[in-house]
Design a protein around this motif. Structure first.
Motif, short mmCIF file in Angstrom:
data_model
loop_
_atom_site.label_atom_id
_atom_site.label_comp_id
_atom_site.label_asym_id
_atom_site.label_seq_id
_atom_site.Cartn_x
_atom_site.Cartn_y
_atom_site.Cartn_z
N ALA A 105 0.83 -1.21 0.00
CA ALA A 105 0.00 0.00 0.00
C ALA A 105 0.86 1.25 0.00
N ALA A 106 1.92 1.23 0.78
CA ALA A 106 2.82 2.40 0.85
C ALA A 106 3.49 2.64 -0.49
N GLN A 107 3.86 1.56 -1.19
CA GLN A 107 4.49 1.72 -2.49
C GLN A 107 3.58 2.43 -3.48
N LYS A 108 2.26 2.17 -3.39
CA LYS A 108 1.30 2.80 -4.28
C LYS A 108 0.71 4.08 -3.69
N LYS A 109 1.26 4.49 -2.52
CA LYS A 109 0.81 5.70 -1.82
C LYS A 109 -0.69 5.63 -1.48
N LEU A 110 -1.11 4.44 -1.03
CA LEU A 110 -2.49 4.22 -0.61
C LEU A 110 -2.55 4.18 0.92
N GLY A 132 -6.27 -7.92 -1.29
CA GLY A 132 -5.37 -8.03 -2.44
C GLY A 132 -6.01 -7.46 -3.70
N ASN A 133 -7.31 -7.74 -3.90
CA ASN A 133 -8.03 -7.19 -5.05
C ASN A 133 -8.09 -5.67 -4.97
N ALA A 134 -8.39 -5.16 -3.77
CA ALA A 134 -8.50 -3.72 -3.58
C ALA A 134 -7.17 -3.03 -3.92
N LEU A 135 -6.07 -3.63 -3.47
CA LEU A 135 -4.75 -3.07 -3.78
C LEU A 135 -4.47 -3.12 -5.28
N LYS A 136 -4.84 -4.23 -5.90
CA LYS A 136 -4.55 -4.42 -7.32
C LYS A 136 -5.24 -3.36 -8.17
N PHE A 137 -6.50 -3.02 -7.82
CA PHE A 137 -7.29 -2.15 -8.69
C PHE A 137 -7.36 -0.70 -8.19
N SER A 138 -6.50 -0.35 -7.23
CA SER A 138 -6.48 1.03 -6.72
C SER A 138 -5.10 1.64 -6.92
N ASN A 139 -5.09 2.88 -7.42
CA ASN A 139 -3.83 3.59 -7.62
C ASN A 139 -3.74 4.87 -6.79
N LYS A 140 -4.84 5.20 -6.14
CA LYS A 140 -4.84 6.40 -5.29
C LYS A 140 -5.94 6.28 -4.25
N GLY A 141 -5.87 7.12 -3.23
CA GLY A 141 -6.91 7.13 -2.22
C GLY A 141 -6.63 6.20 -1.06
N LYS A 142 -7.61 5.39 -0.71
CA LYS A 142 -7.46 4.57 0.50
C LYS A 142 -8.17 3.23 0.35
N ILE A 143 -7.79 2.33 1.25
CA ILE A 143 -8.44 1.02 1.39
C ILE A 143 -8.83 0.87 2.85
N GLU A 144 -10.10 0.53 3.10
CA GLU A 144 -10.58 0.39 4.46
C GLU A 144 -11.16 -1.00 4.67
N VAL A 145 -10.79 -1.61 5.79
CA VAL A 145 -11.31 -2.92 6.18
C VAL A 145 -11.96 -2.77 7.55
N THR A 146 -13.24 -3.12 7.66
CA THR A 146 -13.96 -2.94 8.93
C THR A 146 -14.69 -4.21 9.34
N ALA A 147 -15.01 -4.28 10.63
CA ALA A 147 -15.80 -5.39 11.18
C ALA A 147 -16.73 -4.80 12.23
N SER A 171 -16.51 -5.45 5.85
CA SER A 171 -16.52 -4.69 4.59
C SER A 171 -15.09 -4.37 4.19
N VAL A 172 -14.84 -4.44 2.89
CA VAL A 172 -13.54 -4.05 2.32
C VAL A 172 -13.85 -3.07 1.20
N SER A 173 -13.43 -1.81 1.38
CA SER A 173 -13.74 -0.77 0.39
C SER A 173 -12.45 -0.17 -0.15
N ASP A 174 -12.53 0.27 -1.39
CA ASP A 174 -11.36 0.90 -2.03
C ASP A 174 -11.82 2.09 -2.86
N SER A 175 -10.88 2.86 -3.31
CA SER A 175 -11.16 4.01 -4.18
C SER A 175 -10.56 3.75 -5.55
N GLY A 176 -10.73 2.50 -6.03
CA GLY A 176 -10.12 2.09 -7.28
C GLY A 176 -10.96 2.37 -8.49
N ILE A 177 -10.79 1.55 -9.53
CA ILE A 177 -11.40 1.81 -10.84
C ILE A 177 -12.90 1.55 -10.84
#
Length: 773
Positions: free
Chosen positions: A489-494, A524-539, A555-561
């Motif tokens: 995530a850090a490598q992609k600045k997420l 892993g999917n969220a990281l793959k399809f996101s290039n900016k923003g954030k990824i959130e995992v909640t319970a 829930s697993v949310s991303d700001s991807g495509i």
């Protein structure tokens, strides 16, 4: 035969016309009772029949019969109940006063109970026969307990019976009352219907449901249980059908003519019915067949009559026929019995029989009456389905074994490649060489992950993937996800954020590994399809209704495509990707979300997805876990020391692949272990006879003696008493469902799948050697 047919004809006549022989000659089957004698005959018939239908077209007739019945009951000390509609309480009070009975007094004493029929028979506009029957039974018991002789009821049926459900329930209710109440309880019932309220079809069915009829001031005592269908009571005669029928019965007009017409209709229906029909005598000879049966078997009628059915049966089915025929004669009916019969052309067909037995007047057996259904095509279709099912299952097993073998064959050299790459990583490399090495390792990891996904799908399809339960901490899984994906995530600045609601229990009971796998795939999917923003995992917790059960919404949310709306319905399917074109921006086989959906389903949960192109995607899934009262206990863990050196520890590596053997030896030696090797199980046993080892790394698939057989020999103590309890860790490319359990059952202490991870291997070794002196 003549005796049989005569008895059967008489039985048919008596069923349709309730005709005693004297009645057919024109004698009066019923009596028009004089008014002066009405009460006497009414009470006499009520005690004899117990359950009587009162049919009226003017209220005065209903009032007259009902009040005579009630007054007699009150004077006899019986409990009386009136379910009223047209016959109002005020009318009842007035009628009782004419007999010198104080209405208020008998109501207050409870001897006379009045209830509104509009609410008494229906619950939420539905008629429940068992409920009414139960109320009659309870009231009858209370009546007896109160010292009264009998319960008398007058029930005015006032609700709409046009829908089949209510009329069927009502007929069923009459059956229950006749069967239970009158045979077991002191109970008399006068059931009241306004003839003008219902259609002739309903009137017919109501009359058929009662053992006796009072129509206005006439009492028909000789049981008019069955009314000839479609003769008088039909739409052509409308409301007057019952009058016409009763009048004809009374006078005897046209009885024989109508009886003959009915018999002709029955005979035509029998002969030309599309369903094969047959009758057998006591010895199993044909005494009756119709055209449909002859057509099915290919015989003429004359060829079958007098022929024994056993002669048409396949030899393998003849004994079964004899047994089933005995049952039919003894029990009176049999249903859906299969036989294999020979047609005239010599071919065989399968038939399904259902039948009843006919009896003489002395109750001795006469003949059977059976219907026959050709089920040959059904059986052939079923056999093809079974064959197809077995073929599909065999293909699935073959595919699963093929994938397992291919996985083993790929994982074994892949393990060697990754091992050598890891060894190379510890040497002096230039920056460019390090980049090459990292790229190679990433490719190997992707290939290993793909193999795991394919095997998981195969297990799910073969129903071989099992879900296990154990105590675990959800926070440990989230911590692992943070460690696993933080760098990527850090490598992609997420921004990677993980949150567990504090109200979620610390310790849950479920399949920790599968929960981790689901979240791992989704993140892993969220990281793959996101290039900016954030990824959130909640319970977060969800409402639960059972004790020791807890529902969690993940829930697993991303700001991807994002995912186009037309793809949302198929995104969870196998091998499905948003971009399926030749020019793809993202790698993957399209198995991750399919595995997620199947795992969630296997764990009894549900999943959903929402997405907007260019905005991002959120995947939700809900799982139910067990809970424990031990929320404040610390789960047992082993403190695994880091970078420990065991220079005095001896390890035996049993591995037939030279590259894997070399890689393991180098890794272990670099970490301070003393290592010896064996190419198969037999060599390992020979070494154990003379050398003591602190731990064994055991491959499974080897020549001459495999790992499981070798472990069993070690645990038996036959090799050496000192080595029987030595820790054994399985190193294998076998990854089918149940493999780990079979290895542990054989006596191995742990299991690591290939390709191996160095840190995982060393930590596993540490966990066993830490307590060895």
């Amino acid at each position: 035969m003549a005796r049989c047919l005569k008895a059967y004809s008489i039985k048919l006549l008596s069923k349709y016309y309730i005709a005693e022989e004297v009645g057919l000659r024109g004698a009066i089957m019923n009596e028009d009772i004089r008014q002066s004698d009405f009460k006497t005959e009414l009470i006499k018939c009520m005690h004899e029949k117990k359950h009587v239908l009162l049919l009226y077209d003017e209220l005065k007739y209903y009032r007259n019969a009902a009040i005579e019945f009630i007054v007699d009951g009150l004077n006899s000390g019986d409990q009386c109940l009136l379910a009223f509609d047209k016959y109002k309480p005020g009318m009842v009070a007035k009628d009782l006063s004419g007999y010198g009975i104080d209405y208020g007094k008998v109501v207050k004493s409870g001897q006379l109970i009045l209830v509104d029929a509009n609410t008494y028979y229906l619950t939420d506009k539905v008629f429940y026969p068992e409920k009414i029957l139960k109320s009659w039974q309870e009231l009858t018991l209370k009546t007896v307990q109160a010292g009264r002789t009998c319960l008398r009821t007058v029930g005015e049926i006032n609700f709409d019976l046009d829908d089949n459900l209510k009329i069927d329930n009502l007929i069923y209710y009459k059956y229950l009352v006749n069967k239970n109440i009158f045979s077991e309880y002191p109970f008399l019932s006068l059931c009241v219907y306004n003839k003008n309220r219902y259609s002739s079809e309903i009137v017919k069915r109501v009359v058929q449901a009662h053992p006796m009829l009072i129509y206005n001031s006439n009492i028909y005592k000789n049981n008019i249980h069955y009314i000839p269908p479609n003769i008088y009571l039909n739409d052509d005669y409308d409301k007057n059908g019952i009058d016409l029928w009763l009048e004809n019965v009374k006078s005897g007009n046209s009885i024989f003519k109508r009886m003959n017409e009915s018999e002709k209709k029955f005979r035509l229906l029998y002969e030309y019915a599309p369903i094969p029909y047959l009758s057998l005598d006591e010895s199993g000879f044909f005494v009756g067949v119709n055209k449909s049966l002859c057509c099915t078997l290919g015989y003429d009628k004359e060829e079958l009559i007098g022929k024994k059915i056993r002669n048409l049966l396949h030899p393998d089915w003849q004994i079964k026929f004899e047994n089933e025929f005995k049952k039919l004669k003894n029990s009176g009916e049999e249903h859906n019995v299969e036989f294999c019969l020979m047609k005239k052309d010599g071919s065989y067909i399968f038939g399904e029989f259902s039948g009843v037995s006919g009896y003489y007047e002395d109750n001795s057996f006469c003949q059977t009456h059976c219907v026959f259904r050709d089920i040959t095509k059904e059986k052939q279709a079923n056999e093809k389905l079974i064959e197809a099912k077995e073929a599909a299952e065999e293909a699935s097993r073959t595919k699963t074994m093929f994938l397992a073998n291919m996985s083993h064959e790929i994982r074994t050299p892949l393990n060697g490649i990754m091992g050598m790459l890891q060894l190379l990583h510890d040497t002096s490399l230039t920056e460019e060489q390090c980049d090459f090495l990292d790229t190679s390792m990433e490719s190997c990891n992707r290939l290993a992950h793909l193999l795991g996904d394919i095997l998981d799908i195969s297990r799910i399809e073969a129903c071989k993937l099992k879900i296990y339960s154990e105590d675990f901490e959800l926070r440990e899984i989230f911590s692992s996800l943070q460690q696993l994906f933080a760098f990527s995530a850090a490598q992609k600045k997420l921004s990677l954020k993980l949150y567990i609601c504090p109200s979620v229990p610390k310790i849950l009971i479920g399949d920790k590994a599968r929960v981790h796998q689901i979240l791992n795939n989704l993140v892993g999917n969220a990281l793959k399809f996101s290039n900016k923003g954030k990824i959130e995992v909640t319970a977060f917790p969800l409402p639960h209704h059972k004790k020791n059960e807890y529902r969690v919404l993940f829930s697993v949310s991303d700001s991807g495509i994002g995912i186009p709306e037309e793809k949302l319905d198929v995104i969870f399917d196998e091998f499905t990707q948003v971009d399926g074109s030749m020019v793809r921006n993202f790698e993957g086989a399209g198995l991750g979300l399919s595995i997620v959906k199947n795992l969630v389903s296997l764990m009894g949960g549900g999943s959903s997805i929402e997405s907007e192109v260019g905005i991002g995607t959120t995947v939700y899934f809900c799982l139910t876990f067990g809970t424990t009262d031990r929320q404040h206990e610390q789960l047992k863990t082993i403190n695994k020391p880091k970078n420990c050196s065991y220079k005095s520890r001896d390890i035996l590596v049993v591995e037939d692949e030279r590259i894997n053997q070399l890689y393991l030896v180098k890794i272990l030696q670099r970490n301070g272990f003393s290592v010896k090797t064996a190419d198969n199980g037999k060599q390992a046993l020979d070494l154990l006879k003379n050398i003591h080892f602190d731990l064994i790394l055991m491959d499974i698939q080897m020549p001459e003696m495999d790992g499981v057989e070798t472990t069993l020999a070690i645990r038996s103590g036959k090799v050496s008493e000192t080595s029987s309890d030595i820790p054994i860790i399985a190193l294998t490319a076998h990854t089918l469902a149940g493999d780990e359990q079979s290895f542990l059952k054989a006596g191995m202490n742990a299991y690591i799948s290939k390709p191996l991870d160095i840190n995982d291997l060393l930590n596993k070794i540490d966990s066993f050697l830490i307590n060895i002196n």
